[in-house]
Design a protein around this motif. Structure first.
Motif, PDB file in Angstrom:
ATOM      1  N   THR A  47       8.702 -17.213 -18.754  1.00  0.00           N
ATOM      2  CA  THR A  47       9.206 -17.314 -17.229  1.00  0.00           C
ATOM      3  C   THR A  47       7.433 -17.423 -16.620  1.00  0.00           C
ATOM      4  OG1 THR A  47       8.309 -14.718 -17.286  1.00  0.00           O
ATOM      5  CG2 THR A  47      10.782 -15.500 -17.758  1.00  0.00           C
ATOM      6  N   PRO A  48       7.760 -18.475 -15.726  1.00  0.00           N
ATOM      7  CA  PRO A  48       6.023 -18.896 -15.050  1.00  0.00           C
ATOM      8  C   PRO A  48       5.437 -17.431 -14.527  1.00  0.00           C
ATOM      9  CG  PRO A  48       7.674 -19.507 -13.719  1.00  0.00           C
ATOM     10  CD  PRO A  48       9.151 -19.234 -14.851  1.00  0.00           C
ATOM     11  N   ARG A  49       4.031 -16.947 -14.944  1.00  0.00           N
ATOM     12  CA  ARG A  49       3.242 -15.813 -14.368  1.00  0.00           C
ATOM     13  C   ARG A  49       2.824 -16.484 -12.655  1.00  0.00           C
ATOM     14  NH1 ARG A  49      -0.402 -13.620 -17.311  1.00  0.00           N
ATOM     15  NH2 ARG A  49      -0.462 -11.860 -15.780  1.00  0.00           N
ATOM     16  N   VAL A  50       3.539 -15.891 -12.100  1.00  0.00           N
ATOM     17  CA  VAL A  50       3.419 -15.297 -10.603  1.00  0.00           C
ATOM     18  C   VAL A  50       1.733 -14.676 -10.616  1.00  0.00           C
ATOM     19  CG1 VAL A  50       3.985 -15.057  -8.367  1.00  0.00           C
ATOM     20  CG2 VAL A  50       5.914 -15.589  -9.294  1.00  0.00           C
ATOM     21  N   GLN A  51       0.884 -16.204  -9.561  1.00  0.00           N
ATOM     22  CA  GLN A  51      -0.225 -16.052  -9.143  1.00  0.00           C
ATOM     23  C   GLN A  51      -0.561 -14.637  -7.775  1.00  0.00           C
ATOM     24  OE1 GLN A  51      -2.757 -15.578 -11.624  1.00  0.00           O
ATOM     25  NE2 GLN A  51      -5.026 -15.044  -9.900  1.00  0.00           N
ATOM     26  N   LEU A  52      -0.688 -13.790  -7.797  1.00  0.00           N
ATOM     27  CA  LEU A  52      -0.709 -13.345  -6.657  1.00  0.00           C
ATOM     28  C   LEU A  52      -2.068 -13.804  -5.681  1.00  0.00           C
ATOM     29  CD1 LEU A  52       0.468 -10.132  -7.681  1.00  0.00           C
ATOM     30  CD2 LEU A  52       1.993 -11.958  -5.881  1.00  0.00           C
ATOM     31  N   PRO A  53      -2.169 -13.415  -4.386  1.00  0.00           N
ATOM     32  CA  PRO A  53      -3.591 -13.292  -3.794  1.00  0.00           C
ATOM     33  C   PRO A  53      -4.390 -12.605  -3.797  1.00  0.00           C
ATOM     34  CG  PRO A  53      -1.740 -13.675  -2.162  1.00  0.00           C
ATOM     35  CD  PRO A  53      -1.072 -13.326  -3.705  1.00  0.00           C
ATOM     36  N   ALA A  54      -5.527 -12.809  -3.866  1.00  0.00           N
ATOM     37  CA  ALA A  54      -6.198 -11.080  -4.233  1.00  0.00           C
ATOM     38  C   ALA A  54      -6.666 -11.093  -2.568  1.00  0.00           C
ATOM     39  CB  ALA A  54      -8.072 -11.774  -4.964  1.00  0.00           C
ATOM     40  N   VAL A  55      -7.167  -9.508  -2.569  1.00  0.00           N
ATOM     41  CA  VAL A  55      -7.308  -8.766  -1.366  1.00  0.00           C
ATOM     42  C   VAL A  55      -8.990  -9.387  -1.087  1.00  0.00           C
ATOM     43  CG1 VAL A  55      -7.417  -7.023   0.524  1.00  0.00           C
ATOM     44  CG2 VAL A  55      -5.535  -7.671  -1.503  1.00  0.00           C
ATOM     45  N   ARG A  56      -9.093 -10.153  -0.206  1.00  0.00           N
ATOM     46  CA  ARG A  56     -10.363 -10.195   0.388  1.00  0.00           C
ATOM     47  C   ARG A  56     -10.607  -9.794   1.328  1.00  0.00           C
ATOM     48  NH1 ARG A  56     -12.894 -14.642  -2.223  1.00  0.00           N
ATOM     49  NH2 ARG A  56     -10.871 -16.012  -3.886  1.00  0.00           N
ATOM     50  N   LEU A  57     -11.471  -8.322   2.198  1.00  0.00           N
ATOM     51  CA  LEU A  57     -11.785  -8.012   3.573  1.00  0.00           C
ATOM     52  C   LEU A  57     -13.605  -8.337   3.914  1.00  0.00           C
ATOM     53  CD1 LEU A  57     -11.149  -3.826   2.224  1.00  0.00           C
ATOM     54  CD2 LEU A  57     -10.156  -5.569   3.365  1.00  0.00           C
ATOM     55  N   THR A  58     -13.748  -8.448   4.607  1.00  0.00           N
ATOM     56  CA  THR A  58     -14.063  -8.770   5.958  1.00  0.00           C
ATOM     57  C   THR A  58     -14.939  -7.934   5.678  1.00  0.00           C
ATOM     58  OG1 THR A  58     -13.505  -8.586   7.987  1.00  0.00           O
ATOM     59  CG2 THR A  58     -12.923 -10.917   6.734  1.00  0.00           C
ATOM     60  N   PRO A  59     -16.145  -7.887   6.671  1.00  0.00           N
ATOM     61  CA  PRO A  59     -17.239  -7.007   6.745  1.00  0.00           C
ATOM     62  C   PRO A  59     -16.599  -5.871   7.671  1.00  0.00           C
ATOM     63  CG  PRO A  59     -18.389  -8.585   6.247  1.00  0.00           C
ATOM     64  CD  PRO A  59     -17.406  -9.121   6.454  1.00  0.00           C
ATOM     65  N   ALA A  60     -16.025  -6.220   8.577  1.00  0.00           N
ATOM     66  CA  ALA A  60     -15.598  -5.902   9.971  1.00  0.00           C
ATOM     67  C   ALA A  60     -14.347  -4.934   8.953  1.00  0.00           C
ATOM     68  CB  ALA A  60     -14.891  -6.667  10.891  1.00  0.00           C
ATOM     69  N   GLY A  61     -13.037  -5.531   8.409  1.00  0.00           N
ATOM     70  CA  GLY A  61     -12.255  -4.867   7.843  1.00  0.00           C
ATOM     71  C   GLY A  61     -12.888  -3.876   7.130  1.00  0.00           C
ATOM     72  N   LEU A  62     -13.523  -3.977   5.901  1.00  0.00           N
ATOM     73  CA  LEU A  62     -13.894  -2.813   5.430  1.00  0.00           C
ATOM     74  C   LEU A  62     -14.943  -1.730   6.206  1.00  0.00           C
ATOM     75  CD1 LEU A  62     -14.851  -1.939   2.197  1.00  0.00           C
ATOM     76  CD2 LEU A  62     -16.680  -3.142   2.747  1.00  0.00           C
ATOM     77  N   VAL A  63     -15.470  -2.139   7.073  1.00  0.00           N
ATOM     78  CA  VAL A  63     -15.906  -0.813   8.072  1.00  0.00           C
ATOM     79  C   VAL A  63     -14.308  -0.209   8.997  1.00  0.00           C
ATOM     80  CG1 VAL A  63     -16.944  -0.312  10.215  1.00  0.00           C
ATOM     81  CG2 VAL A  63     -17.787  -1.393   8.632  1.00  0.00           C
ATOM     82  N   ALA A  64     -13.691  -0.690   9.533  1.00  0.00           N
ATOM     83  CA  ALA A  64     -12.365  -0.354   9.744  1.00  0.00           C
ATOM     84  C   ALA A  64     -11.748  -0.277   8.579  1.00  0.00           C
ATOM     85  CB  ALA A  64     -11.402  -1.365  10.117  1.00  0.00           C
ATOM     86  N   ALA A  65     -11.450   0.162   7.275  1.00  0.00           N
ATOM     87  CA  ALA A  65     -10.765   0.300   6.549  1.00  0.00           C
ATOM     88  C   ALA A  65     -11.549   2.236   6.210  1.00  0.00           C
ATOM     89  CB  ALA A  65     -10.662  -0.273   4.897  1.00  0.00           C
ATOM     90  N   VAL A  66     -13.296   2.633   5.959  1.00  0.00           N
ATOM     91  CA  VAL A  66     -13.906   3.365   5.962  1.00  0.00           C
ATOM     92  C   VAL A  66     -13.355   4.350   6.390  1.00  0.00           C
ATOM     93  CG1 VAL A  66     -15.948   3.694   5.707  1.00  0.00           C
ATOM     94  CG2 VAL A  66     -15.060   2.315   4.097  1.00  0.00           C
ATOM     95  N   ALA A  67     -13.487   3.259   8.548  1.00  0.00           N
ATOM     96  CA  ALA A  67     -14.067   4.449   9.844  1.00  0.00           C
ATOM     97  C   ALA A  67     -11.730   4.579   8.664  1.00  0.00           C
ATOM     98  CB  ALA A  67     -14.135   3.721  10.899  1.00  0.00           C
ATOM     99  N   GLY A  68     -11.068   4.590   9.079  1.00  0.00           N
ATOM    100  CA  GLY A  68     -10.024   5.299   8.702  1.00  0.00           C
ATOM    101  C   GLY A  68      -9.506   5.974   7.908  1.00  0.00           C
ATOM    102  N   GLY A  69     -10.086   5.562   6.606  1.00  0.00           N
ATOM    103  CA  GLY A  69      -9.900   6.463   5.747  1.00  0.00           C
ATOM    104  C   GLY A  69     -10.528   8.060   5.938  1.00  0.00           C
ATOM    105  N   ALA A  70     -12.146   7.833   6.681  1.00  0.00           N
ATOM    106  CA  ALA A  70     -12.450   9.160   7.379  1.00  0.00           C
ATOM    107  C   ALA A  70     -11.944   9.446   7.828  1.00  0.00           C
ATOM    108  CB  ALA A  70     -14.074   8.153   8.035  1.00  0.00           C
TER     109      ALA A  70
END
Length: 111
Positions: A47-70
């Motif tokens: 069966t062919p392997r399906v390559q899933l795209p890697a999750v890439r966070l921009t600096p703004a996305g990282l700040v939003a994720a940290v703020a949401g977690g906090a």
């Protein structure tokens, strides 16, 4: 019928050793080996392997994720503290009611 199964491995090695050992040897049959069998197996298609795209966070996305977690941690903490305070206040009020009722009932017995 209902017997306890005693583990075989004294140390957690990751290898699984079954308790019931098979009494007959099971020989695998692979195509192209000397022990070819007369049964007809369908060839296995890889069966062919399906390559899933890697999750890439921009600096703004990282700040939003940290703020949401906090923010989530703060909201959950506030809810838990308020529940603890509600239980403590309820317990204290029940204790005060018990003391008042006890003093009222004891006062009637002394008269």
């Amino acid at each position: 019928m209902i017997r306890p199964k005693i583990p075989v491995n004294p140390l957690p090695t990751g290898l699984v050793i079954p308790l019931d050992q098979p009494t007959t040897a099971v020989e695998p049959h692979y195509p192209g080996t000397a022990l070819a069998c007369d049964c007809h197996h369908a060839p296995v298609q890889p069966t062919p392997r399906v390559q899933l795209p890697a999750v890439r966070l921009t600096p703004a996305g990282l700040v939003a994720a940290v703020a949401g977690g906090a923010g989530l941690v703060l909201v959950v903490g506030a809810v838990l503290v308020s529940m603890l305070l509600a239980v403590a206040i309820t317990g204290a009020s029940v204790a005060v009611c018990a003391v008042v009722l006890r003093s009222l009932l004891n006062g009637q017995h002394h008269r």
